[in-house]
Scaffold this active site. Structure first.
Site, PDB file in Angstrom:
ATOM      1  N   CYS A  53       7.734  -0.671 -12.152  1.00 21.97           N
ATOM      2  CA  CYS A  53       9.091  -0.275 -11.754  1.00 21.97           C
ATOM      3  C   CYS A  53      10.093  -0.999 -12.660  1.00 21.97           C
ATOM      4  CB  CYS A  53       9.352  -0.547 -10.276  1.00 21.97           C
ATOM      5  SG  CYS A  53       9.051  -2.233  -9.736  1.00 21.97           S
TER       6      CYS A  53
ATOM      7  N   GLY B 173       0.728  -1.264   0.000  1.00 13.16           N
ATOM      8  CA  GLY B 173       0.000   0.000   0.000  1.00 13.16           C
ATOM      9  C   GLY B 173       0.755   1.310   0.000  1.00 13.16           C
TER      10      GLY B 173
END
Length: 404
Positions: free
Chosen positions: A354, A236
Site C-alpha cells: 500500500c 486477514g
C-alpha cells in the site's frame, strides 16, 4: 455550528494522546467515542472527524498557531482555534479562546498555502522523497489526494449474500451505497456511517476493505481447490477475499509473525463463514522451508511505508521516519527472496504494497527478477493505483509466474 465544551475537551484530550504520547489515532478515537453514552451520532461524528482533521493538518495548523511540539494543552487550544476559524466556526466566549487572532489566522493560511509542505501538511523528508520518486507533477496531485477523507468501502462476502441483497439490507438501516463497475464486489457508502453495528456486518455479509485493496486477490488468478499461501496475512482482509473466490474449496495457509493478528483473523473468518484456512505463526525459517514449492498461489502483501494510505491513516506521516523507509526496503527484498520459494513450478505469485513509491514496488520486482532465484520467474503484469486517479487508496500489485 455551536461548539460544546464536553466535546471539544474530548478532542483536546485525544490530541494530547496522539501527539504527545504517540498513541495511534484510530485507537484514541475509538476510546473517545465510548466516553459518554449520552452522545448522539452527530456528537460522535464531530469528535472523530475533528480529531482526524487536526491530525491530518497538524503541521499547517501548528505553523499558523506558532506552536511547536511537544504541545502544551494551551498550544492544542490554539491549534483547535485555527481549525475552527478556518472552517468559519464562531469561537465562543471561553477563556481558552481569549485573544485568538482570527484575521491573522486567515492571512497566515493564505500565505502558507503557497508552500507545498505546509499546504499539504507533510514532513520535509516525505516531500523530498515524493518529488524524487514520482516527480513534481504527480507528487503534487498525489499528496493532495492523500489529504482527502477516505471513502468507506465494503467488500461483499459472496459466501453469504449478493451485492444487491446487501445493498437492500443496508438501505433498510438508512445506509445508502453505490457501486463502481471497476470493483465488482465493492459497495461504497454515500455518507460515512458506523457499519460495524449493522446486522449485516454481525452476520458476516461484508468486510470493510478499500476498493484498491480489493484488486489484489483477484490478480492471483485463483481457482477453487488450490493451495494458496497468504504469507503476510495480518488480520486477514485479503485472506478472506481469497476464501470468497475459492468458495471455501481448497486450502488457504495464513501466515503472520503475530499471534494477535491471527486471533483477529479467526474471529473474522468465523463471522464470514470461512472454514478452509490453516493458521501458522512464522517463528522460524523452518515454517517457510516446509512449504517450499508446495503452493499453487502465493500472496506477499509486504510490509511497507504506507504512503498510499495516508488519507486513511493521517497520523502515520508523523510517526514515519526516513530510516524506517530504508529498513522496510531491505525487509521487502528479503521477504520476496524467501517467500517466493513457496511457489511451485507453474504457480503464481503476487507482490503487493500500500505504497506509491517505485523503490518499494517496481524496483523491488526488477531487483528480484535479476537474482539467481528470481530468474525462475517471469513478469506477467502489474498495476499501480494512484489516489489522485482512482479516488481510493494508493496501491501496487504485481503478478509473477514461476517457470515450469
Amino acid at each position: 455550528m455551536k461548539l460544546h465544551k464536553n466535546l471539544v475537551f474530548t478532542v483536546i484530550d485525544s490530541l494530547v494522546m496522539i501527539f504527545n504520547d504517540g498513541d495511534y489515532a484510530d485507537k484514541v478515537v475509538a476510546k473517545a467515542l465510548k466516553k459518554d453514552n449520552r452522545w448522539g451520532s452527530k456528537d460522535r461524528k464531530f469528535i472523530a472527524e475533528t480529531i482526524y482533521e487536526i491530525v491530518r493538518w497538524k503541521r499547517l495548523y501548528a505553523e499558523i498557531a506558532e506552536v511547536k511540539e511537544p504541545f502544551s494543552r494551551e498550544d492544542l487550544w490554539r491549534i483547535f482555534a485555527v481549525w475552527a476559524t478556518l472552517r468559519g466556526i464562531l469561537l465562543p466566549d471561553w477563556k481558552q479562546f481569549k485573544n485568538t487572532p482570527t484575521r491573522r489566522i486567515k492571512g497566515r493560511f493564505d500565505e502558507l498555502s503557497k508552500i507545498r509542505k505546509f499546504r499539504e501538511s507533510i514532513p520535509d523528508w516525505i516531500d523530498e522523497v515524493g518529488v524524487k520518486e514520482l516527480g513534481e507533477e504527480i507528487w503534487n496531485k498525489e499528496i493532495a489526494a492523500q489529504n482527502q477523507q477516505a471513502h468507506v468501502v465494503l467488500r461483499v462476502n459472496n459466501l453469504k449474500t449478493t451485492k444487491s441483497k446487501l445493498r437492500a439490507v443496508l438501505m433498510d438501516e438508512n445506509i445508502e451505497t453505490y457501486s463502481d463497475e471497476k470493483y465488482p464486489n465493492a459497495l461504497i457508502l454515500k455518507e460515512r456511517a458506523n457499519v460495524f453495528i449493522t446486522k449485516a456486518f454481525k452476520e458476516g455479509w461484508f468486510e470493510v476493505q478499500d476498493a484498491s485493496s480489493q484488486k489484489v486477490a483477484p490478480l492471483l488468478d485463483i481457482q477453487p481447490g488450490m493451495r494458496v499461501v497468504d504469507t503476510c496475512a495480518g488480520a486477514g482482509g485479503k485472506t478472506l477475499h481469497i476464501a470468497d473466490i475459492m468458495q471455501n474449496k481448497g486450502q488457504i495457509i495464513a501466515m503472520d509473525l503475530y499471534e494477535s493478528k491471527q486471533k483477529q483473523l479467526k474471529i473474522r473468518a468465523k463471522r464470514n463463514g470461512v472454514f478452509n484456512i490453516e493458521y501458522r505463526i512464522i517463528d522460524s525459517t523452518k515454517i517457510i522451508k516446509k512449504l517450499h514449492e508446495k503452493a499453487d498461489r502465493v500472496l506477499i502483501d509486504a510490509p511497507c511505508s504506507g504512503l498510499g494510505v495516508l488519507k486513511r491513516n493521517p497520523d502515520s506521516k508523523w510517526k514515519l521516519q526516513p530510516e524506517f523507509l530504508d529498513e522496510i526496503r531491505k525487509t521487502q527484498e528479503e521477504i520476496l527472496n524467501s517467500y517466493s520459494k513457496i511457489v511451485k513450478p507453474g504457480g503464481k505469485l503476487v507482490y503487493a504494497t500500500c505504497s506509491i513509491l517505485p523503490s518499494e514496488n517496481e524496483k523491488q520486482i526488477e531487483k528480484f527478477l535479476k537474482t539467481d532465484f528470481g530468474k525462475n520467474f517471469k513478469f506477467i503484469k502489474d498495476e499501480k493505483v494512484l489516489a489522485h486517479k482512482s479516488g481510493f487508496d494508493g496501491f501496487y500489485m504485481c503478478l509473477l509466474e514461476r517457470l515450469e
